[in-house]
Design a protein around this motif. Structure first.
Motif, PDB file in Angstrom:
ATOM      1  N   TYR A 183       0.874  -1.359   0.158  1.00  0.00           N
ATOM      2  CA  TYR A 183      -0.117  -0.178   0.001  1.00  0.00           C
ATOM      3  C   TYR A 183       0.995   1.376  -0.040  1.00  0.00           C
ATOM      4  CZ  TYR A 183      -3.823  -3.168   0.923  1.00  0.00           C
ATOM      5  OH  TYR A 183      -4.587  -4.216   0.750  1.00  0.00           O
ATOM      6  N   TYR A 184       1.975   1.170  -0.751  1.00  0.00           N
ATOM      7  CA  TYR A 184       2.905   2.232  -0.952  1.00  0.00           C
ATOM      8  C   TYR A 184       2.262   3.338  -1.300  1.00  0.00           C
ATOM      9  CZ  TYR A 184       7.217   4.452  -2.495  1.00  0.00           C
ATOM     10  OH  TYR A 184       8.161   5.465  -3.140  1.00  0.00           O
ATOM     11  N   ILE A 185       1.541   3.411  -2.347  1.00  0.00           N
ATOM     12  CA  ILE A 185       0.632   4.592  -2.762  1.00  0.00           C
ATOM     13  C   ILE A 185       0.071   5.544  -1.850  1.00  0.00           C
ATOM     14  CG2 ILE A 185      -1.192   3.483  -3.554  1.00  0.00           C
ATOM     15  CD1 ILE A 185       0.343   6.439  -5.203  1.00  0.00           C
ATOM     16  N   LEU A 186      -0.518   4.715  -0.830  1.00  0.00           N
ATOM     17  CA  LEU A 186      -1.374   5.351   0.124  1.00  0.00           C
ATOM     18  C   LEU A 186      -0.499   6.327   1.184  1.00  0.00           C
ATOM     19  CD1 LEU A 186      -3.822   2.526   1.528  1.00  0.00           C
ATOM     20  CD2 LEU A 186      -4.200   4.135  -0.417  1.00  0.00           C
ATOM     21  N   ARG A 187       0.661   5.882   1.540  1.00  0.00           N
ATOM     22  CA  ARG A 187       1.856   6.744   2.195  1.00  0.00           C
ATOM     23  C   ARG A 187       2.306   7.560   1.513  1.00  0.00           C
ATOM     24  NH1 ARG A 187       3.352   4.439   6.751  1.00  0.00           N
ATOM     25  NH2 ARG A 187       2.947   6.824   7.048  1.00  0.00           N
ATOM     26  N   VAL A 188       2.268   7.430   0.008  1.00  0.00           N
ATOM     27  CA  VAL A 188       2.882   8.668  -0.746  1.00  0.00           C
ATOM     28  C   VAL A 188       1.754   9.771  -0.775  1.00  0.00           C
ATOM     29  CG1 VAL A 188       3.331   9.392  -3.256  1.00  0.00           C
ATOM     30  CG2 VAL A 188       4.299   7.194  -2.271  1.00  0.00           C
ATOM     31  N   ILE A 189       0.665   9.500  -1.088  1.00  0.00           N
ATOM     32  CA  ILE A 189      -0.681  10.473  -1.002  1.00  0.00           C
ATOM     33  C   ILE A 189      -0.513  11.315   0.592  1.00  0.00           C
ATOM     34  CG2 ILE A 189      -2.970  10.843  -1.061  1.00  0.00           C
ATOM     35  CD1 ILE A 189      -3.235   8.282  -2.923  1.00  0.00           C
ATOM     36  N   GLY A 190      -0.056  10.548   1.377  1.00  0.00           N
ATOM     37  CA  GLY A 190      -0.169  11.014   2.882  1.00  0.00           C
ATOM     38  C   GLY A 190       0.989  11.886   2.918  1.00  0.00           C
ATOM     39  N   ARG A 191       2.124  11.943   2.092  1.00  0.00           N
ATOM     40  CA  ARG A 191       3.199  12.953   2.301  1.00  0.00           C
ATOM     41  C   ARG A 191       2.707  14.220   1.871  1.00  0.00           C
ATOM     42  NH1 ARG A 191       4.580  10.952   5.654  1.00  0.00           N
ATOM     43  NH2 ARG A 191       3.134   9.361   5.338  1.00  0.00           N
ATOM     44  N   LEU A 192       1.572  14.601   1.344  1.00  0.00           N
ATOM     45  CA  LEU A 192       1.200  15.797   0.872  1.00  0.00           C
ATOM     46  C   LEU A 192       0.537  16.600   2.080  1.00  0.00           C
ATOM     47  CD1 LEU A 192       1.344  14.439  -1.737  1.00  0.00           C
ATOM     48  CD2 LEU A 192      -0.569  15.915  -2.421  1.00  0.00           C
ATOM     49  N   ALA A 193       0.151  15.965   3.312  1.00  0.00           N
ATOM     50  CA  ALA A 193      -0.627  16.738   4.243  1.00  0.00           C
ATOM     51  C   ALA A 193       0.265  17.424   5.177  1.00  0.00           C
ATOM     52  CB  ALA A 193      -1.339  15.443   5.137  1.00  0.00           C
ATOM     53  N   LEU A 194       1.395  17.083   5.534  1.00  0.00           N
ATOM     54  CA  LEU A 194       1.971  17.992   6.499  1.00  0.00           C
ATOM     55  C   LEU A 194       2.378  19.286   6.076  1.00  0.00           C
ATOM     56  CD1 LEU A 194       3.778  18.256   9.462  1.00  0.00           C
ATOM     57  CD2 LEU A 194       5.665  17.560   8.010  1.00  0.00           C
ATOM     58  N   PRO A 195       3.043  19.588   5.014  1.00  0.00           N
ATOM     59  CA  PRO A 195       3.069  21.053   4.455  1.00  0.00           C
ATOM     60  C   PRO A 195       2.043  21.683   4.233  1.00  0.00           C
ATOM     61  CG  PRO A 195       4.351  19.354   3.028  1.00  0.00           C
ATOM     62  CD  PRO A 195       3.523  18.520   3.839  1.00  0.00           C
ATOM     63  N   LEU A 196       0.825  21.045   4.077  1.00  0.00           N
ATOM     64  CA  LEU A 196      -0.399  22.041   4.240  1.00  0.00           C
ATOM     65  C   LEU A 196      -0.645  22.460   5.397  1.00  0.00           C
ATOM     66  CD1 LEU A 196      -2.387  19.920   1.459  1.00  0.00           C
ATOM     67  CD2 LEU A 196      -1.044  22.054   1.076  1.00  0.00           C
ATOM     68  N   PHE A 197      -0.615  21.364   6.478  1.00  0.00           N
ATOM     69  CA  PHE A 197      -1.007  21.745   7.828  1.00  0.00           C
ATOM     70  C   PHE A 197      -0.121  22.891   8.301  1.00  0.00           C
ATOM     71  CE2 PHE A 197      -3.166  17.535   8.195  1.00  0.00           C
ATOM     72  CZ  PHE A 197      -4.409  18.084   8.282  1.00  0.00           C
ATOM     73  N   VAL A 198       1.097  22.401   7.863  1.00  0.00           N
ATOM     74  CA  VAL A 198       2.070  23.562   8.826  1.00  0.00           C
ATOM     75  C   VAL A 198       1.920  24.939   7.893  1.00  0.00           C
ATOM     76  CG1 VAL A 198       4.669  24.265   8.779  1.00  0.00           C
ATOM     77  CG2 VAL A 198       3.833  22.061   9.283  1.00  0.00           C
ATOM     78  N   PHE A 199       1.495  25.056   6.872  1.00  0.00           N
ATOM     79  CA  PHE A 199       1.168  26.288   5.793  1.00  0.00           C
ATOM     80  C   PHE A 199       0.192  26.888   6.574  1.00  0.00           C
ATOM     81  CE2 PHE A 199      -0.617  28.496   2.213  1.00  0.00           C
ATOM     82  CZ  PHE A 199       0.402  29.245   2.051  1.00  0.00           C
ATOM     83  N   LEU A 200      -0.785  26.413   6.726  1.00  0.00           N
ATOM     84  CA  LEU A 200      -1.984  26.847   7.420  1.00  0.00           C
ATOM     85  C   LEU A 200      -1.902  27.195   8.714  1.00  0.00           C
ATOM     86  CD1 LEU A 200      -4.891  24.243   6.062  1.00  0.00           C
ATOM     87  CD2 LEU A 200      -4.514  26.786   5.225  1.00  0.00           C
ATOM     88  N   LYS A 229      -2.599  35.458  11.264  1.00  0.00           N
ATOM     89  CA  LYS A 229      -3.912  36.482  10.747  1.00  0.00           C
ATOM     90  C   LYS A 229      -4.909  36.355  12.005  1.00  0.00           C
ATOM     91  CE  LYS A 229      -3.571  35.707   5.807  1.00  0.00           C
ATOM     92  NZ  LYS A 229      -4.081  34.975   4.625  1.00  0.00           N
ATOM     93  N   THR A 230      -4.416  35.466  12.981  1.00  0.00           N
ATOM     94  CA  THR A 230      -5.487  35.351  13.956  1.00  0.00           C
ATOM     95  C   THR A 230      -5.579  36.677  14.875  1.00  0.00           C
ATOM     96  OG1 THR A 230      -6.160  34.234  16.057  1.00  0.00           O
ATOM     97  CG2 THR A 230      -4.010  34.566  15.803  1.00  0.00           C
ATOM     98  N   HIS A 231      -7.132  36.761  15.109  1.00  0.00           N
ATOM     99  CA  HIS A 231      -7.256  38.125  16.098  1.00  0.00           C
ATOM    100  C   HIS A 231      -7.314  37.854  17.489  1.00  0.00           C
ATOM    101  CE1 HIS A 231      -7.905  40.532  12.337  1.00  0.00           C
ATOM    102  NE2 HIS A 231      -8.846  39.677  11.979  1.00  0.00           N
ATOM    103  N   ASN A 232      -7.444  36.734  17.785  1.00  0.00           N
ATOM    104  CA  ASN A 232      -7.242  36.133  19.128  1.00  0.00           C
ATOM    105  C   ASN A 232      -6.473  34.848  19.241  1.00  0.00           C
ATOM    106  OD1 ASN A 232      -8.141  34.953  21.577  1.00  0.00           O
ATOM    107  ND2 ASN A 232     -10.201  35.829  21.537  1.00  0.00           N
ATOM    108  N   LYS A 233      -5.189  35.254  19.739  1.00  0.00           N
ATOM    109  CA  LYS A 233      -4.170  34.379  19.840  1.00  0.00           C
ATOM    110  C   LYS A 233      -4.391  33.284  21.230  1.00  0.00           C
ATOM    111  CE  LYS A 233      -0.189  36.975  18.292  1.00  0.00           C
ATOM    112  NZ  LYS A 233       0.950  37.723  18.678  1.00  0.00           N
ATOM    113  N   ARG A 234      -5.168  33.782  22.023  1.00  0.00           N
ATOM    114  CA  ARG A 234      -5.336  33.134  23.087  1.00  0.00           C
ATOM    115  C   ARG A 234      -6.443  31.886  22.853  1.00  0.00           C
ATOM    116  NH1 ARG A 234      -9.574  32.394  26.657  1.00  0.00           N
ATOM    117  NH2 ARG A 234      -9.081  31.659  28.611  1.00  0.00           N
ATOM    118  N   ASN A 235      -7.310  32.120  22.061  1.00  0.00           N
ATOM    119  CA  ASN A 235      -8.330  31.094  21.617  1.00  0.00           C
ATOM    120  C   ASN A 235      -7.647  29.952  20.655  1.00  0.00           C
ATOM    121  OD1 ASN A 235     -10.271  32.006  23.400  1.00  0.00           O
ATOM    122  ND2 ASN A 235     -11.311  33.138  21.622  1.00  0.00           N
ATOM    123  N   TYR A 236      -6.730  30.604  19.795  1.00  0.00           N
ATOM    124  CA  TYR A 236      -6.149  29.756  18.691  1.00  0.00           C
ATOM    125  C   TYR A 236      -5.326  28.774  19.476  1.00  0.00           C
ATOM    126  CZ  TYR A 236      -3.915  28.786  14.283  1.00  0.00           C
ATOM    127  OH  TYR A 236      -3.563  28.164  13.170  1.00  0.00           O
TER     128      TYR A 236
END
Length: 279
Positions: free
Chosen positions: A34-51, A58-65
């Motif tokens: 199931y190598y391809i599933l792990r390959v697809i999963g590699r895309l997630a981290l950069p997107l999460f870190v980027f967001l 951009k947050t207006h409420n650091k405490r809540n974030y």
């Protein structure tokens, strides 16, 4: 000629969640088949870190974030503790996966440290950086078969990607800071154009992703365990997420209270459900 559709943070989140889920299904299945599933999963981290970097700036409420991130970190910690008590593959998954929300929490704190106007606080950036290197090193020593699992380094306090997460986070942060300076120097006529600035920011972020992935690949060459070399080797496929980063329009998009709650609860819930399915 039709315009290429742009992606708001809502759609980036959906893509990150989807690729992450596919990856975690692959975790409990045979790696080679199931190598391809792990390959697809590699895309997630950069997107999460980027967001996370986008949200931190951009947050207006650091405490809540911060509290949202902290609560979900604790929720994931509970799931990982439960997995360790199942033993077998579940314990192995818990120890080798680590707590991804610790990665994101440290990225968040790193950005705020660098953003602080108090110069005495800025040296604290060394803490998440050093911890990320330590976390990565311990997991790699386990992977190369040096001394089995280090049971004292419990899953909830392990970063999932170690220094790679922090490297991406700091890179995305400085890409954001470099953009206005670059535009002002070379394209001053566009200095007030948000769309132009967004495009340049996205391009710089992609450059960061490419270099961070190359650095990770080179560092991994120092470790000999074939499985971990193979798994980390495919992390270079994370570069494919550049497509989505380039299409990001800087807008929040759909955002409601239920979605924000679901977004943060999804991680521990889907890990728990997938784990129960493979019991």
């Amino acid at each position: 000629m039709r315009k290429i559709p742009k992606l708001s943070s809502f759609w980036i989140r959906i893509i990150a969640l989807l690729t992450m889920t596919i990856d975690h299904v692959g975790v409990f299945l045979d790696f080679s088949n199931y190598y391809i599933l792990r390959v697809i999963g590699r895309l997630a981290l950069p997107l999460f870190v980027f967001l996370t970097v986008e949200g931190a700036l951009k947050t207006h409420n650091k405490r809540n974030y911060f509290l949202r991130m902290l609560y979900i970190f604790l929720g994931v910690a509970v799931v990982l503790v439960c997995l360790t008590h199942f033993g077998g593959i579940f314990q192995e998954v818990a120890f080798t996966s680590g707590n991804i929300f610790l990665d994101l929490l440290l990225v968040l704190l790193s950005v705020w440290i660098l953003e602080s106007e108090n110069k005495k606080i800025k040296p604290l950036i060394l803490l998440p950086v050093l911890y990320s290197i330590f976390s990565y090193t311990v997991i790699k020593l386990e992977g190369c078969g040096c001394d089995g699992l280090y049971m004292w380094f419990y899953p909830p306090i392990r970063m999932q990607y170690g220094f790679y997460s922090i490297l991406l986070g700091l890179g995305f942060y400085y890409a954001t800071k470099l953009t206005p300076k670059f535009v002002n120097k070379y394209y001053p006529i566009n200095i007030e154009d948000e769309n132009f600035n967004r495009v340049i920011n996205n391009i710089f972020s992609v450059i960061v992703l490419v270099f961070a992935s190359i650095i990770l690949m080179l560092v991994n060459m120092a470790f000999g365990d074939k499985y971990y070399m193979m798994l980390d080797g495919i992390q270079t496929y994370a570069i494919i997420s550049s497509v989505f980063i380039l299409l990001y329009n800087g807008k929040k998009g759909y955002s409601s209270k239920w979605f924000r709650i679901a977004y943060y609860l999804y991680y521990p819930l889907h890990i728990g459900i997938i784990s129960l399915f493979f019991l």
